[in-house]
Design a protein around this motif. Structure first.
Motif, mmCIF file in Angstrom:
data_model
loop_
_atom_site.group_PDB
_atom_site.id
_atom_site.type_symbol
_atom_site.label_atom_id
_atom_site.label_comp_id
_atom_site.label_asym_id
_atom_site.label_seq_id
_atom_site.Cartn_x
_atom_site.Cartn_y
_atom_site.Cartn_z
ATOM 1 N N TRP A 29 -4.631 4.425 -1.178
ATOM 2 C CA TRP A 29 -4.065 3.259 -0.709
ATOM 3 C C TRP A 29 -4.357 3.003 0.711
ATOM 4 O O TRP A 29 -3.581 2.374 1.490
ATOM 5 N N ARG A 30 -5.370 3.558 1.386
ATOM 6 C CA ARG A 30 -5.801 3.293 2.984
ATOM 7 C C ARG A 30 -4.617 3.549 3.734
ATOM 8 O O ARG A 30 -4.295 2.658 4.615
ATOM 9 N N PRO A 77 -8.098 -5.312 -1.454
ATOM 10 C CA PRO A 77 -8.615 -4.554 -0.379
ATOM 11 C C PRO A 77 -7.511 -3.158 0.032
ATOM 12 O O PRO A 77 -7.989 -2.606 0.938
ATOM 13 N N GLN A 78 -6.377 -3.202 -0.258
ATOM 14 C CA GLN A 78 -5.475 -2.357 0.067
ATOM 15 C C GLN A 78 -5.817 -0.977 -0.591
ATOM 16 O O GLN A 78 -5.695 0.037 -0.278
ATOM 17 N N TYR A 124 2.459 -3.692 -3.626
ATOM 18 C CA TYR A 124 3.246 -3.508 -4.863
ATOM 19 C C TYR A 124 4.612 -2.640 -4.923
ATOM 20 O O TYR A 124 5.360 -2.911 -5.455
ATOM 21 N N THR A 125 4.614 -1.724 -3.881
ATOM 22 C CA THR A 125 5.488 -0.764 -3.695
ATOM 23 C C THR A 125 6.702 -1.730 -2.927
ATOM 24 O O THR A 125 7.772 -1.366 -3.439
ATOM 25 N N ARG A 126 6.535 -2.351 -2.099
ATOM 26 C CA ARG A 126 7.470 -3.144 -1.670
ATOM 27 C C ARG A 126 8.164 -4.187 -2.430
ATOM 28 O O ARG A 126 9.246 -4.209 -2.451
ATOM 29 N N ILE A 127 7.215 -4.677 -3.220
ATOM 30 C CA ILE A 127 8.023 -5.700 -4.168
ATOM 31 C C ILE A 127 8.796 -4.702 -5.425
ATOM 32 O O ILE A 127 9.848 -5.286 -5.625
ATOM 33 N N LEU A 128 8.297 -3.360 -5.802
ATOM 34 C CA LEU A 128 8.954 -2.586 -6.620
ATOM 35 C C LEU A 128 10.452 -2.267 -5.763
ATOM 36 O O LEU A 128 11.552 -2.407 -6.720
#
Length: 143
Positions: A29-30, A77-78, A124-128
């Motif tokens: 995840w860069r 692009p992440q 996606y983790t931030r949203i979770l």
């Protein structure tokens, strides 16, 4: 021309007995932080996949696994290469805190959800985590 199809993946926001969550930085995840997870294998249930992925990536056993939310990453692009994911996210509990990382995990931390928001998280983790905080899921696991 070869057809491509989205990959089904699973991940989980795991809570320990102190209300902390596990976040990891992986090679994929860069440099951003996220939750452990990975691809669902052929013939494997989603729950079995998330349990297996946590064993393989961080050596944790999960309990009280429950569905959180569904997300989609389309050529984002992440991620380190071009991919299209259908991401099935869960919440879970682990009584273990000792991490045994595989080669994908560069760093890990047990932090409060609020502390996690200070890390450079993938979208996606931030949203979770935001969903976790909004739903007040912690009360279900800590009571």
């Amino acid at each position: 021309m070869q057809k491509h199809f989205p990959l089904t993946t699973v991940g989980a926001l795991v809570v320990n007995s102190r209300g902390q969550i596990l976040i990891v930085r992986t090679t994929k995840w860069r440099g951003t932080w996220g939750v452990p997870g990975g691809k669902v294998e052929w013939g494997e249930s989603l729950i079995d996949a998330v349990i297996r992925e946590f064993q393989e990536e961080v050596g944790l056993e999960l309990t009280q696994v429950r569905f959180a939310l569904l997300q989609e990453a389309v050529l984002d692009p992440q991620f380190f290469k071009e991919a299209h994911f259908i991401m099935v996210n869960y919440y879970a509990l682990s009584t273990q805190e000792t991490i045994i990382p595989n080669e994908e995990i560069e760093a890990w931390a047990w932090v409060t959800p609020q502390e996690a928001m200070e890390y450079p998280l993938n979208t996606y983790t931030r949203i979770l985590i935001e969903d976790y905080l909004h739903q007040n899921i912690a009360q279900l696991y800590l009571n």
